[in-house]
Write an enzyme that holds these catalytic residues in place. Structure first.
Site, short mmCIF file in Angstrom:
data_model
loop_
_atom_site.label_atom_id
_atom_site.label_comp_id
_atom_site.label_asym_id
_atom_site.label_seq_id
_atom_site.Cartn_x
_atom_site.Cartn_y
_atom_site.Cartn_z
N ALA A 196 33.82 82.08 -39.68
CA ALA A 196 34.79 81.65 -40.70
C ALA A 196 34.92 80.14 -40.54
O ALA A 196 35.75 79.64 -39.78
CB ALA A 196 36.12 82.34 -40.47
N GLY A 253 43.09 75.79 -37.90
CA GLY A 253 42.18 76.88 -37.55
C GLY A 253 42.33 78.03 -38.52
O GLY A 253 42.90 77.87 -39.60
N ASN A 254 41.81 79.19 -38.15
CA ASN A 254 42.03 80.39 -38.96
C ASN A 254 42.08 81.61 -38.05
O ASN A 254 41.88 81.50 -36.84
CB ASN A 254 40.96 80.52 -40.06
N TYR A 255 42.34 82.78 -38.64
CA TYR A 255 42.61 83.98 -37.85
C TYR A 255 41.36 84.71 -37.36
O TYR A 255 41.46 85.78 -36.79
CB TYR A 255 43.46 84.96 -38.66
N SER A 256 40.17 84.18 -37.61
CA SER A 256 38.96 84.90 -37.19
C SER A 256 38.96 85.13 -35.67
O SER A 256 39.21 84.19 -34.90
CB SER A 256 37.72 84.09 -37.58
#
Ligand code: CTP
Length: 400
Positions: free
Chosen positions: A278, A210-213
């Site tokens: 994102a 995943g990512n931090y969005s």
């Protein structure tokens, strides 16, 4: 004409010294053409009389659940449904705490819980109470429920101390409410598609890339553009956010592929697409059916590129459709963003640079630059994501 003209307004008054200002507020609301019904908490009556407020509002004042003398009761449901808007001024720390937690032990809080209308809250208390973490938390939660907070200005307080906590002046409360009610309907009849949040790319049943969005920027744009009249389809990756405006239809997805499919499906009926998500650029080629076991050797996960949603919509778009992209860059920001705009056939690109303090994924603030197709650059200052959303939506309404 005042935006308050003809509106049914509940003015909730709680037990703080600023309650005396609510008499002026009542008078101003009536002058604006509103029909005002006052609800007082039991403690409010220690600070100002019901008779004063009944005279100024030209309506009876509500406070108790029951009228024991004549055997009837005041229905908070009826009051809540009657209201076009509700103002709680002054709002004490205690009442805000009850509103947050649904402690419905007086007619004001029960009416608040029954109301379906916009609610404006003007806190008033001593500066240390205002600064207390629990008050701060409660205010944030009340905002997240969709309430509008009218922040106290700084000045002299009843305690003799000087600081933030006094109730906003009645004239200013009227102006703030009037401004917020008369938001222009620039996007009436427009269908807007927004992608927001991160995507999760599955590795096995319990793990993902995943990512931090946080999704905050995309959700704020969705709320603002819906407020200005648009019908919004919000295709959202996993976030902890809720939407408030009923003209936002949320489609929850998890992976880049699901976001791609949902976006392509809805794009045909879209006037404006705003690609805030994102999206993962890579996804595991093989998604394990069972949890991958720990082994001694290194684990290799082979990744393949995902489809570029913005670029695909850029290919499909007709002359009446507008696509706005986002670019989060760490170097050669303007050049990279401008080349993304071209490559994906976008009309505008909103650039945020990770080099700007307060910008990026995990913050509540953002600093943006918008670049259009003709390479015209418009820069904005560091603001909260809600205010950045207003800037973006207003900028687009002028350009489209
Ligand atoms: N975007 C998209 N689909 C993808 C990747 C990105 O729709 N698979 C969109 C984003 O929502 C954003 C814009 O394209 O509006 C730019 O995203 P960004 O990640 O900055 O660009 P990339 O094309 O992935 O370029 P890079 O990661 O190499 O900077």
């Amino acid at each position: 004409m005042s935006a308050l003209e003809g509106k049914n307004v509940i003015l909730g008054i709680t037990g703080g010294i600023a309650a005396y200002k609510s008499a002026f507020l009542t008078r101003l609301l009536v002058k604006e053409g509103a029909d005002v019904k006052v609800i007082m908490t039991p403690n409010a009556k220690e600070f100002i009389t019901a008779l004063t407020l009944a005279t100024l509002s030209k309506n009876i004042v509500y406070s108790e659940f029951f009228n024991s003398q004549n055997g009837d009761w005041n229905s908070h449901v009826d009051l809540g449904l009657w209201a076009d808007l509700m103002i709680i001024a002054p709002a004490t720390a205690s009442t805000m705490g009850k509103m947050v937690n649904g402690i419905a032990d007086n007619l004001l809080v029960t009416s608040y819980l029954s109301a379906r209308c916009p609610v404006y809250i003007a806190p008033a208390m001593d500066l240390d109470m205002y600064k207390h973490q629990s008050t701060k938390n409660n205010i944030e939660i009340l905002k997240s429920y969709g309430n509008f907070i009218i922040e106290p200005p700084t000045g002299e307080l009843a305690s003799g101390l000087d600081g933030k906590g006094r109730m906003e002046e009645p004239e200013n409360i009227i102006n703030i409410i009037n401004n917020s009610l008369s938001v222009s309907q620039n996007y009436k009849g427009k269908n807007v598609l927004i992608t927001a949040g991160p995507t999760f790319e599955k590795i096995d049943p319990v793990r993902f890339i995943g990512n931090y969005s946080s999704g905050k920027m995309g959700y704020a744009i969705a709320e603002e553009i819906a407020k200005q009249g648009a019908k919004v389809t919000l295709i959202s990756g996993p976030t902890s956010l809720d939407v408030i405006n009923k003209n936002i239809n949320v489609i929850n997805i998890e992976s880049a592929d699901q976001m791609y499919k949902a976006s392509v499906k809805h794009f045909k009926n879209t006037d404006i697409a705003i690609m805030v998500a994102a999206v993962a650029d890579f996804t595991p080629i093989n998604k394990a059916d069972n949890k991958i076991k720990r082994e001694k050797d290194n684990l290799k996960i082979e990744l393949q590129p995902t489809k570029d949603i913005a670029a695909e919509l850029g290919k499909q778009k007709n002359n009446n459709q507008i696509i706005v992209g986002f670019a989060l860059e760490t170097q050669d920001e303007t050049k990279n963003a401008a080349s993304k705009l071209k490559r994906k056939n976008l009309d505008f690109i909103v650039l945020n640079s990770l080099n700007d303090i307060g910008s990026g994924f995990k913050t509540d603030t953002n600093k943006i630059t918008i670049i259009d197709k003709n390479n015209k650059i418009t820069k904005f200052g560091l603001k909260s994501k809600t205010d950045v959303a207003v800037d973006i939506v207003n900028y687009l309404s002028k350009k489209i």
